[in-house]
Scaffold this motif. Sequence first.
Motif, PDB file in Angstrom:
ATOM      1  N   THR A   1      22.486  -4.811  -0.374  1.00 50.89           N
ATOM      2  CA  THR A   1      21.659  -4.059  -1.324  1.00 50.89           C
ATOM      3  C   THR A   1      21.543  -2.575  -0.992  1.00 50.89           C
ATOM      4  OG1 THR A   1      19.654  -4.683  -0.129  1.00 50.89           O
ATOM      5  CG2 THR A   1      20.304  -6.085  -1.985  1.00 50.89           C
ATOM      6  N   SER A   2      21.908  -2.190   0.214  1.00 51.50           N
ATOM      7  CA  SER A   2      21.848  -0.766   0.564  1.00 51.50           C
ATOM      8  C   SER A   2      23.209  -0.089   0.434  1.00 51.50           C
ATOM      9  CB  SER A   2      21.301  -0.587   1.979  1.00 51.50           C
ATOM     10  OG  SER A   2      22.133  -1.238   2.904  1.00 51.50           O
ATOM     11  N   GLY A   3      24.203  -0.844  -0.013  1.00 59.49           N
ATOM     12  CA  GLY A   3      25.555  -0.304  -0.109  1.00 59.49           C
ATOM     13  C   GLY A   3      25.797   0.521  -1.364  1.00 59.49           C
ATOM     14  N   GLN A   4      26.761   1.394  -1.261  1.00 53.34           N
ATOM     15  CA  GLN A   4      27.121   2.295  -2.356  1.00 53.34           C
ATOM     16  C   GLN A   4      27.611   1.518  -3.582  1.00 53.34           C
ATOM     17  OE1 GLN A   4      29.931   5.283  -1.149  1.00 53.34           O
ATOM     18  NE2 GLN A   4      30.057   6.193  -3.174  1.00 53.34           N
ATOM     19  N   ARG A   5      28.470   0.499  -3.360  1.00 55.36           N
ATOM     20  CA  ARG A   5      29.000  -0.290  -4.486  1.00 55.36           C
ATOM     21  C   ARG A   5      27.878  -1.007  -5.232  1.00 55.36           C
ATOM     22  NH1 ARG A   5      32.568  -0.164  -7.583  1.00 55.36           N
ATOM     23  NH2 ARG A   5      33.142  -2.308  -7.694  1.00 55.36           N
ATOM     24  N   TYR A   6      26.898  -1.517  -4.506  1.00 53.73           N
ATOM     25  CA  TYR A   6      25.753  -2.209  -5.109  1.00 53.73           C
ATOM     26  C   TYR A   6      25.035  -1.260  -6.065  1.00 53.73           C
ATOM     27  CZ  TYR A   6      21.471  -5.035  -5.291  1.00 53.73           C
ATOM     28  OH  TYR A   6      20.387  -5.791  -5.704  1.00 53.73           O
ATOM     29  N   ARG A   7      24.841  -0.034  -5.618  1.00 50.59           N
ATOM     30  CA  ARG A   7      24.156   0.969  -6.459  1.00 50.59           C
ATOM     31  C   ARG A   7      25.035   1.397  -7.623  1.00 50.59           C
ATOM     32  NH1 ARG A   7      22.712   2.671  -1.319  1.00 50.59           N
ATOM     33  NH2 ARG A   7      24.148   4.429  -1.357  1.00 50.59           N
ATOM     34  N   GLU A   8      26.332   1.626  -7.359  1.00 43.55           N
ATOM     35  CA  GLU A   8      27.254   2.039  -8.427  1.00 43.55           C
ATOM     36  C   GLU A   8      27.283   1.039  -9.579  1.00 43.55           C
ATOM     37  OE1 GLU A   8      31.096   2.362  -6.603  1.00 43.55           O
ATOM     38  OE2 GLU A   8      30.629   4.273  -5.619  1.00 43.55           O
ATOM     39  N   LEU A   9      27.234  -0.227  -9.236  1.00 40.89           N
ATOM     40  CA  LEU A   9      27.307  -1.288 -10.244  1.00 40.89           C
ATOM     41  C   LEU A   9      25.941  -1.645 -10.842  1.00 40.89           C
ATOM     42  CD1 LEU A   9      29.871  -3.619  -8.436  1.00 40.89           C
ATOM     43  CD2 LEU A   9      30.310  -2.120 -10.403  1.00 40.89           C
ATOM     44  N   ALA A  10      24.888  -0.947 -10.402  1.00 34.46           N
ATOM     45  CA  ALA A  10      23.515  -1.177 -10.884  1.00 34.46           C
ATOM     46  C   ALA A  10      23.124  -2.649 -10.769  1.00 34.46           C
ATOM     47  CB  ALA A  10      23.372  -0.676 -12.314  1.00 34.46           C
ATOM     48  N   LEU A  11      23.447  -3.248  -9.622  1.00 35.86           N
ATOM     49  CA  LEU A  11      23.208  -4.679  -9.455  1.00 35.86           C
ATOM     50  C   LEU A  11      21.740  -5.037  -9.316  1.00 35.86           C
ATOM     51  CD1 LEU A  11      26.268  -5.673  -7.261  1.00 35.86           C
ATOM     52  CD2 LEU A  11      25.911  -6.041  -9.712  1.00 35.86           C
ATOM     53  N   LYS A  12      20.920  -4.100  -8.911  1.00 36.90           N
ATOM     54  CA  LYS A  12      19.489  -4.382  -8.817  1.00 36.90           C
ATOM     55  C   LYS A  12      18.962  -4.847 -10.173  1.00 36.90           C
ATOM     56  CE  LYS A  12      15.090  -2.398  -7.402  1.00 36.90           C
ATOM     57  NZ  LYS A  12      14.406  -1.217  -6.871  1.00 36.90           N
ATOM     58  N   GLU A  13      19.447  -4.210 -11.230  1.00 34.87           N
ATOM     59  CA  GLU A  13      19.005  -4.561 -12.576  1.00 34.87           C
ATOM     60  C   GLU A  13      19.767  -5.768 -13.129  1.00 34.87           C
ATOM     61  OE1 GLU A  13      20.067  -1.264 -11.821  1.00 34.87           O
ATOM     62  OE2 GLU A  13      17.987  -0.702 -11.370  1.00 34.87           O
ATOM     63  N   LYS A  14      21.041  -5.910 -12.758  1.00 34.49           N
ATOM     64  CA  LYS A  14      21.897  -6.937 -13.359  1.00 34.49           C
ATOM     65  C   LYS A  14      21.789  -8.312 -12.712  1.00 34.49           C
ATOM     66  CE  LYS A  14      25.391  -3.599 -14.857  1.00 34.49           C
ATOM     67  NZ  LYS A  14      26.751  -3.113 -14.643  1.00 34.49           N
ATOM     68  N   LEU A  15      21.568  -8.369 -11.389  1.00 34.27           N
ATOM     69  CA  LEU A  15      21.607  -9.650 -10.683  1.00 34.27           C
ATOM     70  C   LEU A  15      20.603 -10.682 -11.186  1.00 34.27           C
ATOM     71  CD1 LEU A  15      22.285  -8.963  -6.908  1.00 34.27           C
ATOM     72  CD2 LEU A  15      23.789  -9.998  -8.586  1.00 34.27           C
ATOM     73  N   PRO A  16      19.358 -10.300 -11.489  1.00 36.45           N
ATOM     74  CA  PRO A  16      18.403 -11.337 -11.897  1.00 36.45           C
ATOM     75  C   PRO A  16      18.857 -12.165 -13.106  1.00 36.45           C
ATOM     76  CG  PRO A  16      17.239  -9.320 -11.365  1.00 36.45           C
ATOM     77  CD  PRO A  16      18.719  -8.994 -11.355  1.00 36.45           C
ATOM     78  N   ALA A  17      19.607 -11.585 -14.011  1.00 38.03           N
ATOM     79  CA  ALA A  17      20.046 -12.311 -15.202  1.00 38.03           C
ATOM     80  C   ALA A  17      21.459 -12.876 -15.064  1.00 38.03           C
ATOM     81  CB  ALA A  17      19.994 -11.380 -16.415  1.00 38.03           C
ATOM     82  N   MET A  18      22.120 -12.609 -13.946  1.00 36.76           N
ATOM     83  CA  MET A  18      23.513 -13.008 -13.765  1.00 36.76           C
ATOM     84  C   MET A  18      23.596 -14.454 -13.247  1.00 36.76           C
ATOM     85  SD  MET A  18      26.394 -11.052 -11.436  1.00 36.76           S
ATOM     86  CE  MET A  18      26.174  -9.478 -12.271  1.00 36.76           C
ATOM     87  N   PRO A  19      24.413 -15.298 -13.877  1.00 38.70           N
ATOM     88  CA  PRO A  19      24.585 -16.675 -13.389  1.00 38.70           C
ATOM     89  C   PRO A  19      25.150 -16.690 -11.959  1.00 38.70           C
ATOM     90  CG  PRO A  19      25.599 -16.393 -15.559  1.00 38.70           C
ATOM     91  CD  PRO A  19      25.210 -15.027 -15.070  1.00 38.70           C
TER      92      PRO A  19
END
Length: 117
Positions: A58-76
């Motif tokens: 979660t502290s990685g650059q790719r995680y931020r680039e892909l906006a995964l904080k917002e996307k993961l909760p709804a992702m299967p």
Amino acid sequence: MLFVWYPPCSTCQKAKQWLDDHGIAYEARHIKTQNPSAEELRAWQARSGLRLKRFFNTSGQRYRELALKEKLPAMPQDEQLALLASDGMLVKRPVLAGEDFVLVGFRPAEWETVLLK
């Protein structure tokens, strides 16, 4: 035991040194050049008892680039596993996988409890 790490990472270096200092044998695998497969990640998650989100860096650059904080909760979950397997830099490191445990990240007290029992 499999030690999955990113050599330039200082936390990974500390974990490797800890294993070496305690005489613990392991097979090292570079997470960027040999990222874990979705099947490995699924098995590791089951063995670890952790939520899949804990396997994301979660502290990685790719995680931020892909906006995964917002996307993961709804992702299967299958989609999350495929995403993790697509890029080793998305995976929290180091990962230490034994026959009956998986440790994600390096917390010396936790490693002591599991490995030096």
